[in-house]
Scaffold this active site. Structure first.
Site, mmCIF file in Angstrom:
data_model
loop_
_atom_site.group_PDB
_atom_site.id
_atom_site.type_symbol
_atom_site.label_atom_id
_atom_site.label_comp_id
_atom_site.label_asym_id
_atom_site.label_seq_id
_atom_site.Cartn_x
_atom_site.Cartn_y
_atom_site.Cartn_z
ATOM 1 N N CYS A 7 -18.333 9.788 -21.998
ATOM 2 C CA CYS A 7 -19.461 8.882 -21.758
ATOM 3 C C CYS A 7 -19.595 7.886 -22.900
ATOM 4 C CB CYS A 7 -20.721 9.675 -21.485
ATOM 5 S SG CYS A 7 -21.996 9.578 -22.699
ATOM 6 N N CYS A 25 0.834 -1.201 0.000
ATOM 7 C CA CYS A 25 0.000 0.000 0.000
ATOM 8 C C CYS A 25 0.869 1.252 0.000
ATOM 9 C CB CYS A 25 -0.907 -0.029 1.213
ATOM 10 S SG CYS A 25 -1.636 1.558 1.626
ATOM 11 N N CYS A 84 -22.791 8.171 -25.413
ATOM 12 C CA CYS A 84 -23.118 9.498 -25.944
ATOM 13 C C CYS A 84 -23.076 9.559 -27.466
ATOM 14 C CB CYS A 84 -22.197 10.553 -25.345
ATOM 15 S SG CYS A 84 -22.656 10.973 -23.643
#
Ligand code: NAG
Ligand code: NAG
Length: 527
Positions: free
Chosen positions: A439, A98, A442
């Site tokens: 998008c 991490c 679209c």
């Protein structure tokens, strides 16, 4: 280091607040680049290898390695014994993969060294929570990195800052030394070498209700070092024009506005409030480390100056002068315009992510509104901007692309600046496609809109239009899904009709015709 697990659990807890703030109000910046992570982990490896090296002159890695050894490593065998058998244990739960853990680790180790030198009764320990899940669950480590303070076996979450100094200050507050007492000039000199920001209390005697409130405030506060003195001459060493009243409180910072005296009542809450309003310098440089603190400030108006280092140098003096006039009302923040991670998410909100010139912007975090100084960032312009911000008379900023030329367009391009004229005050019916460049669906909708525009070419009262919602905003355009098709009928611009983007071309046409006829009918009937 070959595998990199998803970072989701990893960023939890530690920087959760920051991410919430950023993703709620502002677009989130990209993940840290992986190179940075590798580098950090590489340093860690090196540290482990060089643990044996001892020399006269310690390199940075060597100092770090010494510090790492002060931190006790927990495992399935010793965890329970360590946390229940010691009065104070500060545990860092981490995962080697991490990046946030790797960032915190050296600060934690450095803090351990300082705390050891100070002779605190606190034991610092770390647990590889990935390797020892049983111990992690025993301790209550749920994400990485997690810091927990165990007091006689009972844990409380860590609530301090994340630099080594922050950890030291917090740990001492919660383990029996909330206030540093200064009794000699030598101690005062030593103290000033270490601390640039602190709250000083001068008391004739270290007793009585006022003093007790002061100590309670020191314990309850999570980040500011408190210091106490009795002799006035000694106190003057830390705070030159201290008032010789029987007790005095003031905050000291390393900047032109160095000293601020407290003139309120000696109560826990009032003292804490004083710190909250006065702990930041006149102009604060925003960093990943301090962003959580900045956003939790009770001062909700922020003026942000995005500039490169040289431009900012020239602006600092005037900015500090302005900031002095708006103390406790506006928080002034400086963001290095070249710091992609910090500057870009903000600048994107103004459509200025490519800007290389100084940008002065403001937020009202109480109202979630944003503002932009659209004139030159001169001293008087900034001052006027701030005055209006405080008075609430600035107009919120809505981003917009430049006004396009639509004379030849079958589908009109609408931008933030033309939304009023071309949609809301236009006498025509408008079908508006709201899209974003990223998008997925679209494009299909755009094609349909183009076909519809051809189909209705003859009807002069109906206009087809589209707006890129990633680059344009308008207070009346509240859309969360893309694509969205909205039909603004000429006689009701406030209440657009949502058309289904899943419909076929035929269905869409039918739906448009139906709505417009019905509306026209109503208009006729009304006449
Ligand atoms: C922890 O336990 C010991 C022994 O019972 C006690 O003397 C001490 O006061 C406790 N510490 C705290 C901070 O409560
Ligand atoms: C210190 O942190 C704790 C835990 O998050 C919080 O409850 C407390 O209010 C904080 N103290 C102050 C003075 O903000």
């Amino acid at each position: 280091m070959s595998t990199r697990k998803p970072t989701l659990r990893c960023i939890f807890l530690f920087l959760l607040t920051l991410f919430l703030v950023l993703s709620f109000n502002f677009a989130v910046a990209d993940d840290k680049d992986e190179d940075g992570l590798e580098e950090l982990l590489a340093v860690d490896d090196e540290v482990e290898q060089e643990a044996e090296v001892g020399g006269v002159k310690l390199s940075e890695a060597e100092v770090l390695s010494k510090a790492q050894r002060i931190v006790l490593e927990l495992n399935n065998e010793n965890t329970e014994r360590v946390v229940t058998g010691n009065e104070f244990v500060l545990v860092l739960g981490y995962a080697p993969w991490c990046p946030r853990s790797a960032e915190l680790m050296p600060h934690f180790a450095e803090a351990a060294t300082s705390l050891k030198e100070l002779g605190t009764p606190l034991l610092m320990a770390k647990l590889d929570a990935d390797r020892y899940p049983k111990s992690a669950s025993f301790l209550g480590v749920k994400g990485f990195p997690t810091l927990l303070l165990f007091v006689n076996g009972t844990s409380q979450p860590y609530s301090g800052g994340f630099t080594a100094d922050d950890i030291v200050i917090w740990a001492r507050k919660k383990t029996g030394t909330p206030v540093i007492r200064i009794s000699s000039v030598a101690e005062a000199e030593e103290f000033l070498k270490k601390y640039q920001t602190f709250l000083i209390g001068r008391f004739d005697k270290f007793e009585g209700p006022d003093y007790e409130e002061f100590v309670s405030a020191a314990k309850s506060d999570n980040e500011t070092q408190f210091v106490e003195v009795s002799q006035v001459e000694l106190a003057q060493f830390l705070y030159p024009d201290i008032k010789p009243t029987d007790h005095f409180l003031g905050i000291v910072k390393s900047e032109p506005e160095r000293y601020t005296a407290y003139d309120g009542a000696f109560t826990l809450n009032k003292i804490l409030q004083f710190i909250d309003y006065n702990k930041f310098p006149l102009v604060t440089k925003l960093t990943e480390m301090n962003s959580i603190r900045v956003y939790s400030s009770p001062i909700k108006l922020q003026v942000l100056v995005f500039a490169n280092v040289d431009d900012f140098k020239n602006l600092l003096d005037p900015l500090q002068d302005i900031a002095r006039n708006f103390k406790s009302k506006i928080m002034f923040l400086y963001v290095d315009i070249n710091d992609e991670n910090l500057a870009k998410p903000f600048l994107t909100l103004y459509g200025l992510e490519e800007s290389k010139n100084t940008v002065v912007a403001a937020f009202d975090n109480g109202m979630s509104s944003k503002y932009l100084l659209e004139s030159e960032p001169t001293r008087s312009n900034i001052e006027e901007f701030c005055n209006k911000l405080v008075q609430g008379s600035l107009s919120p900023y809505f981003k917009s692309q430049p006004i396009p030329d639509n004379t030849e367009a079958s589908v009109h391009v609408i931008v933030g600046k033309t939304f009023d004229d071309e949609i809301l005050s236009s006498k025509k019916d408008v079908v508006l496609e709201v899209f974003t460049p990223w998008c997925i669906n679209c494009e299909a909708t755009s094609k349909q809109v183009e076909k519809l525009a051809k189909h209705y070419k003859g009807s002069t009262n109906l206009i087809f239009a589209r707006i890129d919602a990633s680059a344009n905003e308008h207070p009346k355009l509240q859309v969360d899904d893309y694509p969205t098709l909205l039909l603004y009928t000429a006689n009701d611009k406030m209440d657009p009709i949502k058309l289904s983007t899943k419909s076929s071309l035929k269905e869409l046409a039918a739906s448009i015709s139906k709505h417009l006829k019905v509306k026209n009918q109503v208009v006729k009937d009304e006449l």
